[in-house]
Design an enzyme around this catalytic site. Structure first.
Site: not given
Ligand code: SDX
Length: 431
Positions: A308, A366
């Site tokens: 991320h 996710d």
């Protein structure tokens, strides 16, 4: 924004420039370079915006090192445990948690906007049955500008409010219709006696031939997934919505742009890519092969659902999602789900591997969401549309905040030009 109390000095070719520094309520200080080009005739360079604050905002704060995500100051783990999606929508839109009466009125307002114009049904039939539902959503949401002319004037506060409610209310209906169309089943109309998440499940899984009973466990899990995806500061799709809106585009066009950006596998498309990756790995013994590929500079393969731009510790949403995956699969009697086993072992191995530890790569929102959605009966192609449904309130909240900013200017970045300088045209006979 408070007046700056300190400044940074930039010296170029012996000339010094004072740049104001803004101090946020949380997060790093911000150097204000708005006057830099006019003063020093230089641009700053930051492709990917790794060090750039594109706006100021009061909606969501992320601390990547602490793994903290706050919506109007409230931690995501508390909201996921104690709140529900429409209450979080109210919080994001208006800044405070509503009292019971206000919440009831808001939920009623959203519920009463869930149907779409009947003529919009025709749009779905223009797509191939095997069209990706995100393609359908980009098209149909953009087409809302052609049907809701009474809520496209961004300079009218009431129209902005109506457009906001219409989008939050109609996105589940549009996503469910895209799903039904893809499987050749009839559209199912929304029902006003169901809550937001239950209504979405009903529109996706009910058929006219029999009564559909919403499983409360799935409805709670669905609502929690919506809450975990509601907003996330200035991510790529939200920045797309802000940039589109800065030109004065209508809200439906801006949200369609956000849906298009979210589709990418590096962003919202990662939930589909992550489950497909876990299925491709298939069994725990094949994990080392994929870990090696993810570390190989010459292999474009990446662990989908990992890493991320902001979280360099852990994604608090992934923590909640992992707990939810265990609960949902247990309650559905789906024990020893091979995909979940691969996911957990992949996480364990990756988080003990120096490559991932040094690069601070952890599971993101996710990584586990697809396992739950798959267990709930959704095909992988519906994972990103569900992300889009949930993120609509975040896009809309940030869109409203930007439009309320008196300093709003059209977004127009510059560049580091490395092309040819001026040269004369050469006639074809002389080339
Ligand atoms: C979302 O921004 C948001 O808030 C997004 C989001 C939201 O709610 O809106 O949180 C939702 O988009 C989550 C992210 C979903 N995407 C994925 O899971 C796709 C896989 N992840 C990567 O593509 C990547 O981690 C990103 C896109 C998420 C972040 O990319 P960055 O910040 O630009 O980091 P990078 O590509 O510069 O990577 C840093 C290093 C690189 O190695 P070096 O060049 O330094 O040697 O880490 C490596 C990368 O190669 N790396 C990975 C990796 N992610 C980064 N290596 C293997 N597997 C990965 N997943």
């Amino acid at each position: 924004m408070a007046e700056p109390t300190k400044s940074a000095t930039l010296t170029i070719d012996g000339t010094s420039y004072e740049l104001p520094i803004h101090t946020p309520t949380a997060g790093p200080d911000v150097i204000d370079i708005r006057k830099l080009y006019a003063q020093a005739n230089v641009f700053t360079y930051d492709p990917g915006f790794t060090s750039t604050a594109a706006c100021d905002s009061t909606i969501t704060f992320i601390d990547g090192d602490k793994g903290e995500l706050l919506h109007r100051g409230y931690p995501i783990d508390q909201l996921a445990a104690k709140s529900h999606y429409l209450e979080v929508c109210y919080l994001l839109l208006y800044g405070e948690l509503p009292d019971a009466k206000t919440l009831e009125a808001f939920e009623k307002l959203v519920t009463n906007h869930t149907m779409i114009h009947e003529q919009m049904h025709n749009f779905f039939r223009g797509f191939r049955r095997d069209a990706h539902p995100m393609a359908t959503m980009v098209g149909v949401v953009g087409a809302m500008s052609a049907f809701y002319h009474d809520s496209t004037d961004i300079n009218d506060e009431h129209q902005r409010e109506v457009a906001s409610i219409r989008l939050i209310a109609k996105m589940p209906t549009i996503a469910a219709m895209a799903y039904k169309y893809s499987i050749g089943q009839p559209f199912v109309y929304p029902r006003n006696d169901l809550d937001y998440a239950s209504n979405f499940l009903h529109m996706c899984f009910a058929v006219p031939a029999e009564t559909y009973h919403v499983n409360p466990v799935l409805s709670r899990a669905m609502d929690r997934i919506f809450t975990l995806h509601a907003d996330h500061e200035q991510n790529a799709s939200t920045s797309t919505v802000r940039l589109a809106s800065s030109s004065g585009a209508n809200p439906f066009a801006c949200i369609a742009a956000g849906i298009a950006c979210l589709w990418g596998p590096a962003h919202g498309g990662a939930n589909q890519a992550a489950l497909e990756m876990l299925r491709e790995i298939g069994s725990v013994d094949r994990i080392p092969e994929y870990i090696a590929r993810a570390k190989d500079k010459n292999d474009p393969f990446r662990l989908m659902g990992f890493g991320h731009r902001v979280y360099k510790n852990f994604d608090p949403r992934a923590t909640v999602m992992k707990q939810s995956a265990d609960e949902v699969l247990d309650l559905l009697g789906v024990h020893n789900n091979p995909t979940l086993q691969v996911a957990k072992e992949l996480e364990r191995i990756a988080l003990s591997d120096p490559y991932f530890v040094e690069k601070k790569l952890y599971p993101n929102v996710d990584f586990y969401s697809g396992i739950i959605l798959d267990a709930m009966g959704f095909p992988t192609a519906m994972f990103t549309p569900i992300f889009a449904v949930a993120r609509t309130v975040g896009w809309i909240s940030q869109w409203k905040e930007q439009l309320a900013d008196p300093q709003l200017k059209i977004g127009r970045p510059r560049q580091l030009y490395l092309g040819d300088t001026a040269r004369d045209y050469v006639d074809i006979e002389n080339r």
